[in-house]
Scaffold this motif. Sequence first.
Motif, PDB file in Angstrom:
ATOM      1  N   ALA A  62      37.062  42.647  37.443  1.00  0.00           N
ATOM      2  CA  ALA A  62      36.640  43.929  36.869  1.00  0.00           C
ATOM      3  C   ALA A  62      37.846  44.806  36.541  1.00  0.00           C
ATOM      4  CB  ALA A  62      35.707  44.652  37.840  1.00  0.00           C
ATOM      5  N   GLY A  63      38.832  44.830  37.418  1.00  0.00           N
ATOM      6  CA  GLY A  63      40.027  45.626  37.160  1.00  0.00           C
ATOM      7  C   GLY A  63      40.795  45.136  35.946  1.00  0.00           C
ATOM      8  N   LEU A  64      40.910  43.827  35.808  1.00  0.00           N
ATOM      9  CA  LEU A  64      41.591  43.270  34.638  1.00  0.00           C
ATOM     10  C   LEU A  64      40.808  43.565  33.368  1.00  0.00           C
ATOM     11  CD1 LEU A  64      42.753  39.886  36.189  1.00  0.00           C
ATOM     12  CD2 LEU A  64      44.216  41.827  35.554  1.00  0.00           C
ATOM     13  N   VAL A  79      49.054  46.061  35.013  1.00  0.00           N
ATOM     14  CA  VAL A  79      50.150  45.723  35.931  1.00  0.00           C
ATOM     15  C   VAL A  79      49.664  45.745  37.378  1.00  0.00           C
ATOM     16  CG1 VAL A  79      52.376  46.537  36.850  1.00  0.00           C
ATOM     17  CG2 VAL A  79      52.007  46.402  34.382  1.00  0.00           C
ATOM     18  N   PHE A  80      48.902  46.771  37.745  1.00  0.00           N
ATOM     19  CA  PHE A  80      48.408  46.859  39.115  1.00  0.00           C
ATOM     20  C   PHE A  80      47.553  45.644  39.473  1.00  0.00           C
ATOM     21  CE2 PHE A  80      45.011  47.921  42.100  1.00  0.00           C
ATOM     22  CZ  PHE A  80      45.766  48.262  43.209  1.00  0.00           C
ATOM     23  N   PHE A  81      46.554  45.320  38.648  1.00  0.00           N
ATOM     24  CA  PHE A  81      45.652  44.221  38.996  1.00  0.00           C
ATOM     25  C   PHE A  81      46.328  42.862  38.872  1.00  0.00           C
ATOM     26  CE2 PHE A  81      42.538  47.603  38.741  1.00  0.00           C
ATOM     27  CZ  PHE A  81      41.766  47.312  39.852  1.00  0.00           C
ATOM     28  N   LEU A  82      47.229  42.680  37.915  1.00  0.00           N
ATOM     29  CA  LEU A  82      47.978  41.424  37.857  1.00  0.00           C
ATOM     30  C   LEU A  82      48.859  41.263  39.087  1.00  0.00           C
ATOM     31  CD1 LEU A  82      49.023  41.311  34.095  1.00  0.00           C
ATOM     32  CD2 LEU A  82      47.502  39.688  35.269  1.00  0.00           C
ATOM     33  N   THR A  83      49.440  42.363  39.556  1.00  0.00           N
ATOM     34  CA  THR A  83      50.248  42.302  40.777  1.00  0.00           C
ATOM     35  C   THR A  83      49.384  41.937  41.983  1.00  0.00           C
ATOM     36  OG1 THR A  83      51.801  43.910  39.861  1.00  0.00           O
ATOM     37  CG2 THR A  83      51.843  43.597  42.255  1.00  0.00           C
ATOM     38  N   CYS A  84      48.180  42.501  42.051  1.00  0.00           N
ATOM     39  CA  CYS A  84      47.247  42.131  43.130  1.00  0.00           C
ATOM     40  C   CYS A  84      46.936  40.638  43.088  1.00  0.00           C
ATOM     41  CB  CYS A  84      45.951  42.938  43.018  1.00  0.00           C
ATOM     42  SG  CYS A  84      46.117  44.681  43.413  1.00  0.00           S
ATOM     43  N   LEU A 106      50.845  31.732  39.297  1.00  0.00           N
ATOM     44  CA  LEU A 106      51.612  31.482  38.071  1.00  0.00           C
ATOM     45  C   LEU A 106      51.016  32.196  36.858  1.00  0.00           C
ATOM     46  CD1 LEU A 106      54.004  30.149  36.677  1.00  0.00           C
ATOM     47  CD2 LEU A 106      52.556  28.120  36.342  1.00  0.00           C
ATOM     48  N   PRO A 107      49.696  32.084  36.606  1.00  0.00           N
ATOM     49  CA  PRO A 107      49.147  32.832  35.469  1.00  0.00           C
ATOM     50  C   PRO A 107      49.363  34.342  35.593  1.00  0.00           C
ATOM     51  CG  PRO A 107      47.585  31.180  36.192  1.00  0.00           C
ATOM     52  CD  PRO A 107      48.681  31.213  37.215  1.00  0.00           C
ATOM     53  N   ALA A 108      49.251  34.874  36.804  1.00  0.00           N
ATOM     54  CA  ALA A 108      49.476  36.313  36.996  1.00  0.00           C
ATOM     55  C   ALA A 108      50.930  36.678  36.690  1.00  0.00           C
ATOM     56  CB  ALA A 108      49.108  36.728  38.417  1.00  0.00           C
TER      57      ALA A 108
END
Length: 118
Positions: A62-64, A79-84, A106-108
């Motif tokens: 949902a965040g992404l 950036v925040f959700f990819l970092t999570c 890796l995808p993140a």
Amino acid sequence: MFTAANIVIAVIALLHLWFLILEMFLWTKPSGRRAFGTTAAFAEQSKALAANQGLYNGFLAAGLAWGLCLGAAGFYVKVFFLTCVLVAGIFGGLTASRKVLWIQALPAAIGLILVHLA
């Protein structure tokens, strides 16, 4: 680069939506047990924990998706959700299965790089 970043983010969001489905609804089913390599007994005993984990994966998806909906203004949300996702993937790769590093971390990492290059 913006489009490539958004495609990678969309794929990651869809993956986490799939993880939600696997962990919340298919955990005790043959497809869920096969995906995670669990026995029927273990799946039954751990289904509440798996559902909880699935819910967290849904929040990541949902965040992404939220970041994608914001377009260029969603830079910090992405950036925040990819970092999570990256941190969870690294932790999962170190504690659960190395496979998590390739499927989640890796995808993140690629997404983060593309977002910063866009």
